[in-house]
Design a protein around this motif. Structure first.
Motif, PDB file in Angstrom:
ATOM      1  N   GLY A  40     -44.457 -14.211  -3.317  1.00 23.81           N
ATOM      2  CA  GLY A  40     -44.452 -15.620  -3.572  1.00 23.81           C
ATOM      3  C   GLY A  40     -43.434 -16.026  -4.453  1.00 23.81           C
ATOM      4  N   PHE A  41     -43.565 -17.189  -4.865  1.00 25.93           N
ATOM      5  CA  PHE A  41     -42.790 -17.905  -5.695  1.00 25.93           C
ATOM      6  C   PHE A  41     -43.111 -17.389  -7.300  1.00 25.93           C
ATOM      7  CE2 PHE A  41     -41.146 -21.523  -8.563  1.00 25.93           C
ATOM      8  CZ  PHE A  41     -39.849 -21.403  -8.068  1.00 25.93           C
ATOM      9  N   PRO A  42     -42.121 -17.107  -7.969  1.00 24.31           N
ATOM     10  CA  PRO A  42     -42.430 -16.684  -9.479  1.00 24.31           C
ATOM     11  C   PRO A  42     -42.640 -17.983 -10.240  1.00 24.31           C
ATOM     12  CG  PRO A  42     -40.237 -16.482  -9.290  1.00 24.31           C
ATOM     13  CD  PRO A  42     -40.760 -16.899  -7.765  1.00 24.31           C
ATOM     14  N   TRP A  43     -44.095 -18.387 -10.354  1.00 25.28           N
ATOM     15  CA  TRP A  43     -44.204 -19.695 -11.233  1.00 25.28           C
ATOM     16  C   TRP A  43     -43.859 -19.691 -12.434  1.00 25.28           C
ATOM     17  CZ3 TRP A  43     -44.632 -24.128  -8.836  1.00 25.28           C
ATOM     18  CH2 TRP A  43     -44.976 -23.908  -7.484  1.00 25.28           C
ATOM     19  N   GLN A  44     -43.990 -18.349 -13.123  1.00 22.15           N
ATOM     20  CA  GLN A  44     -43.559 -18.357 -14.658  1.00 22.15           C
ATOM     21  C   GLN A  44     -42.410 -18.886 -15.088  1.00 22.15           C
ATOM     22  OE1 GLN A  44     -44.101 -14.402 -16.016  1.00 22.15           O
ATOM     23  NE2 GLN A  44     -44.238 -15.153 -18.447  1.00 22.15           N
ATOM     24  N   LYS A  45     -41.099 -18.617 -14.281  1.00 29.46           N
ATOM     25  CA  LYS A  45     -39.998 -19.158 -14.329  1.00 29.46           C
ATOM     26  C   LYS A  45     -39.730 -20.637 -14.324  1.00 29.46           C
ATOM     27  CE  LYS A  45     -37.369 -14.941 -12.508  1.00 29.46           C
ATOM     28  NZ  LYS A  45     -36.531 -14.589 -11.796  1.00 29.46           N
ATOM     29  N   LEU A  46     -40.550 -21.115 -13.732  1.00 23.89           N
ATOM     30  CA  LEU A  46     -40.567 -22.666 -13.631  1.00 23.89           C
ATOM     31  C   LEU A  46     -41.322 -23.208 -14.675  1.00 23.89           C
ATOM     32  CD1 LEU A  46     -39.568 -25.104 -12.168  1.00 23.89           C
ATOM     33  CD2 LEU A  46     -41.557 -25.116 -10.735  1.00 23.89           C
ATOM     34  N   LEU A  47     -42.455 -22.589 -15.028  1.00 24.99           N
ATOM     35  CA  LEU A  47     -43.579 -23.358 -15.967  1.00 24.99           C
ATOM     36  C   LEU A  47     -43.031 -23.086 -17.451  1.00 24.99           C
ATOM     37  CD1 LEU A  47     -46.884 -22.390 -14.477  1.00 24.99           C
ATOM     38  CD2 LEU A  47     -45.629 -24.595 -14.492  1.00 24.99           C
ATOM     39  N   ILE A  48     -42.545 -22.128 -17.737  1.00 22.22           N
ATOM     40  CA  ILE A  48     -42.132 -21.858 -19.313  1.00 22.22           C
ATOM     41  C   ILE A  48     -41.305 -23.019 -19.733  1.00 22.22           C
ATOM     42  CG2 ILE A  48     -40.776 -20.432 -20.775  1.00 22.22           C
ATOM     43  CD1 ILE A  48     -42.423 -18.145 -19.576  1.00 22.22           C
ATOM     44  N   PRO A  49     -40.167 -23.377 -18.938  1.00 26.80           N
ATOM     45  CA  PRO A  49     -39.172 -24.394 -19.438  1.00 26.80           C
ATOM     46  C   PRO A  49     -39.838 -25.774 -19.707  1.00 26.80           C
ATOM     47  CG  PRO A  49     -37.914 -22.850 -17.818  1.00 26.80           C
ATOM     48  CD  PRO A  49     -39.326 -22.602 -17.986  1.00 26.80           C
ATOM     49  N   PHE A  50     -40.594 -26.135 -18.448  1.00 33.07           N
ATOM     50  CA  PHE A  50     -41.389 -27.323 -18.295  1.00 33.07           C
ATOM     51  C   PHE A  50     -42.384 -27.633 -19.583  1.00 33.07           C
ATOM     52  CE2 PHE A  50     -39.924 -27.785 -14.024  1.00 33.07           C
ATOM     53  CZ  PHE A  50     -39.619 -29.282 -14.299  1.00 33.07           C
ATOM     54  N   ALA A  51     -43.002 -26.567 -19.903  1.00 33.10           N
ATOM     55  CA  ALA A  51     -43.852 -26.261 -21.148  1.00 33.10           C
ATOM     56  C   ALA A  51     -42.988 -26.464 -22.374  1.00 33.10           C
ATOM     57  CB  ALA A  51     -44.474 -25.020 -21.109  1.00 33.10           C
ATOM     58  N   ILE A  52     -41.951 -25.888 -22.566  1.00 27.30           N
ATOM     59  CA  ILE A  52     -41.180 -26.016 -23.583  1.00 27.30           C
ATOM     60  C   ILE A  52     -40.572 -27.581 -23.757  1.00 27.30           C
ATOM     61  CG2 ILE A  52     -39.035 -25.338 -24.854  1.00 27.30           C
ATOM     62  CD1 ILE A  52     -39.405 -22.740 -23.861  1.00 27.30           C
ATOM     63  N   ALA A  53     -40.167 -28.212 -22.668  1.00 17.01           N
ATOM     64  CA  ALA A  53     -39.660 -29.669 -22.559  1.00 17.01           C
ATOM     65  C   ALA A  53     -40.838 -30.367 -23.075  1.00 17.01           C
ATOM     66  CB  ALA A  53     -39.055 -30.148 -21.261  1.00 17.01           C
ATOM     67  N   GLY A  54     -42.027 -30.193 -22.421  1.00 13.70           N
ATOM     68  CA  GLY A  54     -43.101 -31.115 -22.797  1.00 13.70           C
ATOM     69  C   GLY A  54     -43.451 -31.105 -24.190  1.00 13.70           C
ATOM     70  N   ALA A  55     -43.377 -29.796 -24.720  1.00 12.34           N
ATOM     71  CA  ALA A  55     -43.767 -29.747 -26.334  1.00 12.34           C
ATOM     72  C   ALA A  55     -42.921 -30.363 -27.082  1.00 12.34           C
ATOM     73  CB  ALA A  55     -43.869 -28.214 -26.537  1.00 12.34           C
ATOM     74  N   ALA A  56     -41.608 -30.408 -26.664  1.00 11.26           N
ATOM     75  CA  ALA A  56     -40.599 -31.023 -27.474  1.00 11.26           C
ATOM     76  C   ALA A  56     -40.727 -32.449 -27.191  1.00 11.26           C
ATOM     77  CB  ALA A  56     -39.275 -30.635 -27.024  1.00 11.26           C
ATOM     78  N   ALA A  57     -41.021 -33.109 -26.065  1.00 13.22           N
ATOM     79  CA  ALA A  57     -41.283 -34.417 -25.919  1.00 13.22           C
ATOM     80  C   ALA A  57     -42.344 -34.945 -26.664  1.00 13.22           C
ATOM     81  CB  ALA A  57     -41.411 -34.680 -24.437  1.00 13.22           C
ATOM     82  N   LEU A  58     -43.551 -34.266 -26.668  1.00 13.42           N
ATOM     83  CA  LEU A  58     -44.596 -34.656 -27.483  1.00 13.42           C
ATOM     84  C   LEU A  58     -44.379 -34.573 -29.209  1.00 13.42           C
ATOM     85  CD1 LEU A  58     -47.771 -33.076 -25.595  1.00 13.42           C
ATOM     86  CD2 LEU A  58     -47.183 -35.504 -25.794  1.00 13.42           C
ATOM     87  N   GLY A  59     -43.669 -33.632 -29.375  1.00 18.10           N
ATOM     88  CA  GLY A  59     -43.264 -33.510 -30.912  1.00 18.10           C
ATOM     89  C   GLY A  59     -42.232 -34.864 -31.443  1.00 18.10           C
ATOM     90  N   THR A  60     -41.602 -34.864 -30.373  1.00 20.48           N
ATOM     91  CA  THR A  60     -40.548 -36.122 -30.852  1.00 20.48           C
ATOM     92  C   THR A  60     -41.482 -37.593 -31.077  1.00 20.48           C
ATOM     93  OG1 THR A  60     -38.945 -35.156 -29.602  1.00 20.48           O
ATOM     94  CG2 THR A  60     -38.484 -37.409 -29.896  1.00 20.48           C
ATOM     95  N   TRP A  61     -42.517 -37.887 -29.853  1.00 19.83           N
ATOM     96  CA  TRP A  61     -43.179 -39.011 -29.949  1.00 19.83           C
ATOM     97  C   TRP A  61     -44.349 -38.945 -31.150  1.00 19.83           C
ATOM     98  CZ3 TRP A  61     -42.485 -43.300 -27.794  1.00 19.83           C
ATOM     99  CH2 TRP A  61     -41.916 -43.549 -26.737  1.00 19.83           C
ATOM    100  N   GLY A  62     -44.526 -37.684 -31.608  1.00 22.02           N
ATOM    101  CA  GLY A  62     -45.517 -37.687 -32.699  1.00 22.02           C
ATOM    102  C   GLY A  62     -44.465 -37.993 -34.133  1.00 22.02           C
ATOM    103  N   VAL A  63     -43.481 -37.649 -34.090  1.00 27.61           N
ATOM    104  CA  VAL A  63     -42.502 -38.202 -35.045  1.00 27.61           C
ATOM    105  C   VAL A  63     -42.471 -39.386 -35.128  1.00 27.61           C
ATOM    106  CG1 VAL A  63     -40.184 -37.668 -36.055  1.00 27.61           C
ATOM    107  CG2 VAL A  63     -41.466 -35.796 -35.579  1.00 27.61           C
ATOM    108  N   VAL A  64     -41.979 -40.091 -34.147  1.00 29.22           N
ATOM    109  CA  VAL A  64     -41.815 -41.527 -33.928  1.00 29.22           C
ATOM    110  C   VAL A  64     -42.949 -42.255 -34.364  1.00 29.22           C
ATOM    111  CG1 VAL A  64     -41.101 -43.532 -32.191  1.00 29.22           C
ATOM    112  CG2 VAL A  64     -39.872 -41.396 -32.330  1.00 29.22           C
ATOM    113  N   ALA A  65     -44.225 -41.980 -33.841  1.00 23.17           N
ATOM    114  CA  ALA A  65     -45.155 -42.423 -34.265  1.00 23.17           C
ATOM    115  C   ALA A  65     -45.598 -42.518 -35.851  1.00 23.17           C
ATOM    116  CB  ALA A  65     -46.478 -41.841 -33.530  1.00 23.17           C
TER     117      ALA A  65
END
Length: 101
Positions: A40-65
């Protein structure tokens, strides 16, 4: 599928005495290769970049708040200090920031 090794060369994962005994008696040597490739499809290759991008986005919103909250507190603090201090003067010029009614 059979694979023949050149004379004098031995596969590294086969014990030497078994390999030489098989060659001397003419027995076939069977090498089994276990494939560990997941199906099947290696989901780990797709999920890790999205997790990093999501954490960066949440961190940025936290700093703005946090900066918005800090500016709100600073403006309220300045308002309280200015209303309690009365007129502000510098170099002979006096400015009354807030009028008391």
């Amino acid at each position: 599928m059979s694979q023949h090794l050149p004379p004098g060369q031995m596969a590294p994962h086969i014990p030497a005495d078994l390999y030489h005994h098989a060659q001397a008696t003419g027995q076939p040597v069977v090498i089994v290769v276990h494939d560990t490739t997941p199906a099947g499809f290696p989901w780990q290759k797709l999920l890790i970049p999205f997790a990093i991008a999501g954490a960066a986005a949440l961190g940025t919103w936290g700093v703005v708040a946090a900066l918005c909250w800090l500016m709100d507190v600073a403006s309220h603090t300045a308002t309280v200090i200015a209303s309690a201090a009365g007129p502000v003067g510098a170099g002979g010029i006096t400015i009354k920031l807030f009028s008391k009614k």
